[in-house]
Design a protein around this motif. Sequence first.
Motif, mmCIF file in Angstrom:
data_model
loop_
_atom_site.group_PDB
_atom_site.id
_atom_site.type_symbol
_atom_site.label_atom_id
_atom_site.label_comp_id
_atom_site.label_asym_id
_atom_site.label_seq_id
_atom_site.Cartn_x
_atom_site.Cartn_y
_atom_site.Cartn_z
ATOM 1 N N LEU A 103 4.103 -21.434 -4.003
ATOM 2 C CA LEU A 103 5.110 -22.169 -4.762
ATOM 3 C C LEU A 103 4.648 -22.416 -6.199
ATOM 4 C CD1 LEU A 103 7.678 -23.858 -5.116
ATOM 5 C CD2 LEU A 103 6.499 -25.762 -4.000
ATOM 6 N N THR B 257 15.538 -24.196 -3.226
ATOM 7 C CA THR B 257 16.258 -22.923 -3.342
ATOM 8 C C THR B 257 15.758 -21.927 -2.301
ATOM 9 O OG1 THR B 257 16.659 -23.242 -5.698
ATOM 10 C CG2 THR B 257 16.766 -20.980 -4.870
ATOM 11 N N GLU C 123 13.024 -27.872 -7.231
ATOM 12 C CA GLU C 123 14.210 -27.014 -7.170
ATOM 13 C C GLU C 123 13.861 -25.657 -6.567
ATOM 14 O OE1 GLU C 123 17.559 -24.931 -10.091
ATOM 15 O OE2 GLU C 123 16.055 -26.309 -10.935
ATOM 16 N N ILE C 124 12.702 -25.127 -6.932
ATOM 17 C CA ILE C 124 12.285 -23.831 -6.393
ATOM 18 C C ILE C 124 12.115 -23.918 -4.879
ATOM 19 C CG2 ILE C 124 10.440 -22.105 -6.395
ATOM 20 C CD1 ILE C 124 9.885 -22.965 -9.333
ATOM 21 N N ARG C 125 11.484 -24.997 -4.428
ATOM 22 C CA ARG C 125 11.270 -25.182 -2.987
ATOM 23 C C ARG C 125 12.596 -25.237 -2.243
ATOM 24 N NH1 ARG C 125 9.654 -29.964 -3.067
ATOM 25 N NH2 ARG C 125 7.426 -29.667 -3.469
ATOM 26 N N LEU D 213 8.487 -18.735 -13.256
ATOM 27 C CA LEU D 213 9.841 -19.114 -13.649
ATOM 28 C C LEU D 213 9.857 -20.036 -14.857
ATOM 29 C CD1 LEU D 213 11.466 -19.649 -10.127
ATOM 30 C CD2 LEU D 213 11.767 -17.719 -11.691
ATOM 31 N N SER E 68 15.005 -21.322 -14.035
ATOM 32 C CA SER E 68 13.772 -21.825 -14.637
ATOM 33 C C SER E 68 13.539 -23.264 -14.213
ATOM 34 C CB SER E 68 13.840 -21.737 -16.165
ATOM 35 O OG SER E 68 14.953 -22.481 -16.647
ATOM 36 N N PHE F 238 16.190 -16.201 -7.965
ATOM 37 C CA PHE F 238 15.198 -16.619 -8.949
ATOM 38 C C PHE F 238 15.375 -15.898 -10.287
ATOM 39 C CE2 PHE F 238 11.915 -17.824 -5.451
ATOM 40 C CZ PHE F 238 12.562 -19.037 -5.269
ATOM 41 N N MET G 113 4.889 -19.249 -8.265
ATOM 42 C CA MET G 113 6.263 -18.933 -8.616
ATOM 43 C C MET G 113 6.774 -19.874 -9.705
ATOM 44 S SD MET G 113 8.940 -17.156 -8.504
ATOM 45 C CE MET G 113 8.506 -15.975 -7.228
ATOM 46 N N ALA G 114 6.374 -21.130 -9.649
ATOM 47 C CA ALA G 114 6.791 -22.078 -10.680
ATOM 48 C C ALA G 114 6.256 -21.674 -12.043
ATOM 49 C CB ALA G 114 6.317 -23.484 -10.316
#
Length: 888
Positions: free
Chosen positions: A232, A11, A7-9, A239, A2, A119, A235-236
């Motif tokens: 992105l 990862t 961090e998502i980028r 999450l 989450s 994720f 997805m953010a």
Amino acid sequence: MSGGVNEIRSTFLDYFRKNGHEIVASSPLVPRNDPTLMFTNAGMVQFKNVFTGLESRPYSRASTAQKSVRAGGKHNDLDNVGYTARHLTFFEMLGNFSFGDYFKADAIELAWKLITTEFGLPKDKLLVTVYHTDDEAADLWKKIAGFSDDKIIRIPTSDNFWAMGDTGPCGPCSEIFIDRGEHIWGGPPGSPEEDGDRFLEFWNLVFMQYEQITKEERVDLPRPSIDTGMGLERMASILQGVESVFETDLFRHLIDATASAIGKGPDASNVASFRVIADHLRSSCFLIADGVLPSNEGRGYVLRRIMRRAMRHAQLLGAGDPLMHRLVPALIREMGQAYPELVRAEALITETLKLEETRFRKTLARGLGLLADATEGMDEGARLDGETAFKLYDTYGFPLDLTQDALRQRGIQVDTDGFASAMERQKAEARANWAGSGEAATETVWFGLRDRLGATEFLGYDTEKAEGVVTALLKDGAEVAEAGEGESVFVIVNQTPFYGESGGQVGDTGIFTGEGFSVEIVDTQKKADGLFIHSGKMRSGTVSVGDAVEMRVDHARRAKIRANHSATHLMHEALREVLGTHVAQKGSLVSAERLRFDFSHPKPISQEELDVIESYANEIVLQNAEVSTRLMAVDDAIAEGAMALFGEKYGDEVRVVRMGTALHGDKEGKAYSVELCGGTHVSSTGDIGLVRVVSEGAVAAGVRRIEALTGDAARRYLDEQERRLKAAAAVLKVAPADVVTRLEAVLEERKKMERELAEARRQLALGGGSAGGAASEAETVSGVGFLGRVVSGVTPRDLKPLADEGKKTLGSGVVVFVGTADDGKASVVVGVTDDLKERFSAVDLVRAASSAIGGQGGGGRPDMAQAGGPDGSKANDAIAAVKAAMAG
């Protein structure tokens, strides 16, 4: 998982790095290889020529986080931003690509493992679409994800079939969706409620497996490829468990910064304005960092529209002062680490936003005033015509929705259909004028040659003479085996000392010679990422592919170009030192004759500033310091302070050019100029000889241009100036140092003589200055005193004082003065004393005089009027005409 956006980028990229993908930096928002696009709007844009086979890369699988803008042209989400849960003008597209390496099975497996393992998305909430005939993809989803048939939705429309164009690579898609719960309205893809937000598509896998030959013919690609795109921001939102991308951490921080700057937070009535500002801040800052500046056409026009839309919402929120530039630090905190170009361009971004918002606030006030004028007298229920609304928008930057808002409270509507028609007409004109985007479209032939022959090795940093082998010849766009005397030909060799035009530096000229032939090279261009094209004219013999050639650059011309190029670096740093670090290069031309340098700066440069800029540049010239070049990794070079020119394309290794030691300010004692540059330069700054600025001015909004000369050209320019000064001194019979003082005295003496001459002429016209002189010539017409005289050498503006004097002399009566000029024309003035104004009008009388000398009309007051005519030979007739008019 989450985590936040950053961090998502990381990862995503780390996952694909571990799976053998080359992590490729985001390409600029201004496309380099697609003339049909205004802005980069997807991750695959920078790989387009790889997919079509025109270009090859040293890797077969790649992954990117691509900055993208959809706010102009075909893909335009601007008007939706702020009012929907997911529309953005700026967004990041995460993608993985395979160039003939892996295909559907690996693409689906890589995607499934990432979203469920890395994720941690719940498998039971996921579903996919496939193209209705793509049984292979459907079977793979069943096998890899364990999906049942109801989780795999077959879509028969183009939504699930991607094509690059009417011809070229194409293939079916598979989109991945997540069910966000029954509390959100909407249905699955393909259902009547598919436009709702419950089922959110977040990743599209494109299986590029066909080539469209014609509209009817499609064949299998020999090396099918993969192109994927994951939003992105979407997805953010998934999450982080929020329903809108504007509720994710990055946008919350930008909205908080806006609220802090304004002094109030968002609520249901104004949250859209906060969202518009946050999104448009990102678009504006990234576009400016990539070299786009606000203007009234092309990309600059779209940027200005984005900026002004945000600025209008800032004012609606009650921001008393310009807001946008104060939010730049907040954006850099959030995204500067992933996109260091924001940090490098911070000063330019801040200055541009502040200047544009200051201007727009004035525009807004003016627009509201113009709108009030246009609707004056309109009653409730009336409609403002669309042409007027569009003029307010297009000419004055006043948006349609603001016009509607301003009129809504008065019950006045706007003809939106008429507005749309005017807008469409303008778009059609813009499309007709659109000359492409990115760098000039590179002809397909160069890509093919580049792939087959490889890059041309450039030897010109170290030598101006070399040997090579002819690898290709082209005439009229087609390859040929040979070229003979008198023909024009493009020559490609395996290595060359000739510089190909790029980075503002013109291409080299010179001579190619070989056994029995010679070719005059009149220009050199660089195409297709490193292919040097020598434009030649066959002077003798015949050249063939495979021939050995000796290549000699025109040394004298190259030396002048080198000096001018090095001088642009010194001028660039001097401009930044004197005007501020917001100065950034916006274009240049480095030729043998002179240098031209365009740079960002919002106002004219004073002569005092220009003198200091020139002085600072020449201080470094006089140091005669060594000009050093180093090959470095681009990130290391920038970390060491090298200036990268935004919009320039840099490889993994770059040349860093250093020259001089700073003598002023914070940089004192450090390297003066440090820039990434692929051009040719002098060995020592003293080789420049001298820098002389010859002009400075504006070329566009916020962009100035400076032109300068160096070396012999500067010396000749100064010699010519000195010759002119000495010639002027000889004429004035003074020393050159006293020319200005003597000129001032001469001009003052001339003014005095002109005043005396004018007075003498006036007195002469009045009969030598005595009252009796004029009075003695007076006569009686219609029972009143009359004085009429033709004068020469008296300017039209001096005729009225003569008439005033004449009236005083007569005491009561009518005076007429006709002045004749050297060009044959005449001017006439008629004066009537106050006691006779009721009887005679000077206007009527002067019109009669004007008619006599071929004029038309005339004007003034009843006591004094003036006119003119083309025929001064009829001056006496004009006086007679006045007498006749008085006689009635």
